[in-house]
Write a protein that holds these residues in place. Structure first.
Motif, PDB file in Angstrom:
ATOM      1  N   TYR A  15       0.564  -1.145  -0.036  1.00 53.39           N
ATOM      2  CA  TYR A  15      -0.067  -0.066  -0.183  1.00 53.39           C
ATOM      3  C   TYR A  15       0.908   1.318   0.045  1.00 53.39           C
ATOM      4  CZ  TYR A  15      -4.562  -2.199   0.189  1.00 53.39           C
ATOM      5  OH  TYR A  15      -5.937  -2.609   0.099  1.00 53.39           O
ATOM      6  N   SER A  18      -0.843   4.865  -0.414  1.00 52.93           N
ATOM      7  CA  SER A  18      -1.616   5.617   0.585  1.00 52.93           C
ATOM      8  C   SER A  18      -0.650   5.513   2.031  1.00 52.93           C
ATOM      9  CB  SER A  18      -2.874   4.874   1.004  1.00 52.93           C
ATOM     10  OG  SER A  18      -2.688   3.569   1.341  1.00 52.93           O
ATOM     11  N   ASP A  89      -4.208   1.720   4.424  1.00 48.84           N
ATOM     12  CA  ASP A  89      -4.815   2.627   3.527  1.00 48.84           C
ATOM     13  C   ASP A  89      -5.906   3.526   4.107  1.00 48.84           C
ATOM     14  OD1 ASP A  89      -6.729   0.433   4.523  1.00 48.84           O
ATOM     15  OD2 ASP A  89      -7.401  -0.260   2.221  1.00 48.84           O
TER      16      ASP A  89
END
Length: 339
Positions: A15, A18, A89
């Motif tokens: 991820y 983010s 996230d």
């Protein structure tokens, strides 16, 4: 009065998009007595480099084990009185940890506090993501209060309760929170509240979202079938009714076409029932985004409802024929059953 140490544990797998927003939001909390641990679960992107560049302590799993294993590893390496799970996230509101701690300190019966995602996604890059943010927000805010369904993307949990209930079940990918919430609420209360807020980088493509929802719906059947009083909050009978009615509309349409116009009343009635079950949500979306977006939202949500009901139907069939599937949740449930 000294503030309890909060161990913020961030499980992460690829991820990077983010991650800086997530970790930055934790570092910017008004509550300062925290330790921040990111557990990287076998990422192949530059997640580790991003975290280390921000001065974050990084642990690594030996292989991709899922969120349950990553959270368990983070807990084992932490020392806080309160554990705060934050998915990579997700970006927290600056007051999220402070409010979570205050709520836990105010109620000794409360073991966990879960937060609500805003109706706007963290990264706005697709219409599907706009749909998911609104849908997930509405389902959450209409379930605030005491729940049995854990929201581990933003969740503060007393370490003493974790030690008593035990670790997340690493065999349950994408459903470990359902199992854990059930086990926890056999002994303690768990609260879902709008006082604790965050923004989530939701799924931005429809097919991966549908695949995830199908798998989760199928895998939850053994627990729902065996624990009749389980779904307190979030997954209610009205939500299930909307999904079942949507699937009924799809299944009955070919049969109705064979028997003439009058038979079309059956799928039409099922469609009306599906829309009616979610009428409050459609009104919410219209107020938030207008009628044009509502048309798109309604179409996508119908597909989502069919997918969820299909997953439940497949899970029910599997539950009937597979003893191992029926016993999927048994080991840890037995270990943590109240005396």
């Amino acid at each position: 009065m000294s503030q309890p140490l909060v161990s913020v544990i961030v499980p992460n797998y690829n991820y990077a998009a983010s991650l800086r927003l997530c970790l930055g939001s934790i570092q910017a909390q008004t509550y300062r007595n925290i330790e921040l641990i990111m557990v990287d679960d076998g990422s192949t992107d530059d997640s580790i480099a991003i975290a280390e560049s921000m001065g974050v302590r990084v642990l690594r799993t030996p292989y991709n084990s899922g969120c349950a294993g990553a959270r368990n590893l983070g807990v084992a390496a932490s020392s806080g009185e309160i554990l705060m799970f934050v998915d990579s996230d997700v970006a927290l509101d600056p007051e999220a940890i402070s409010r979570s701690v205050a709520l836990l300190e105010a109620d000794a019966k409360l073991a966990a506090v879960c937060g609500v995602h805003d109706p706007v996604p963290l990264i706005r890059d697709s219409m599907v993501e706009e749909y998911r943010a609104l849908q997930y927000h509405y389902w959450s805010v209409t379930s605030v209060g005491l729940i049995s369904f854990m929201f581990p993307a933003v969740c503060a949990l007393r370490r003493s309760a974790f030690d008593e209930v035990g670790p997340f079940n690493t065999k349950l990918r994408q459903t470990e929170e359902v199992d854990y919430g059930h086990r926890l609420t056999q002994r303690y209360d768990m609260l879902l509240t709008e006082e604790v807020r965050a923004r989530h980088d939701h799924d931005d493509q429809l097919v991966p979202l549908l695949r995830k929802l199908f798998k989760r719906a199928r895998a939850r059947v053994p627990l729902y079938a065996r624990r009749k009083a389980f779904a307190r909050g979030f997954e209610t009978s009205s939500r299930a009714g909307g999904s079942v009615a949507a699937l009924g509309a799809v299944v009955s349409l070919p049969l109705a076409l064979l028997f003439g116009p009058l038979a079309l009343l059956v799928p039409a009635a099922a469609l009306a029932a599906s829309l009616g079950a979610d009428l409050g949500m459609y009104r919410f979306v219209a107020r938030q985004r207008g009628v044009a977006f509502l048309a798109y939202f309604t179409a996508v949500h119908f597909i989502v409802n069919v997918t969820i009901a299909s997953g439940v139907a497949v899970g029910a069939a599997q539950w009937l024929v597979s003893d191992s599937f029926r016993r999927l949740y048994d080991p840890l449930l037995a270990e943590t059953a109240p005396a």
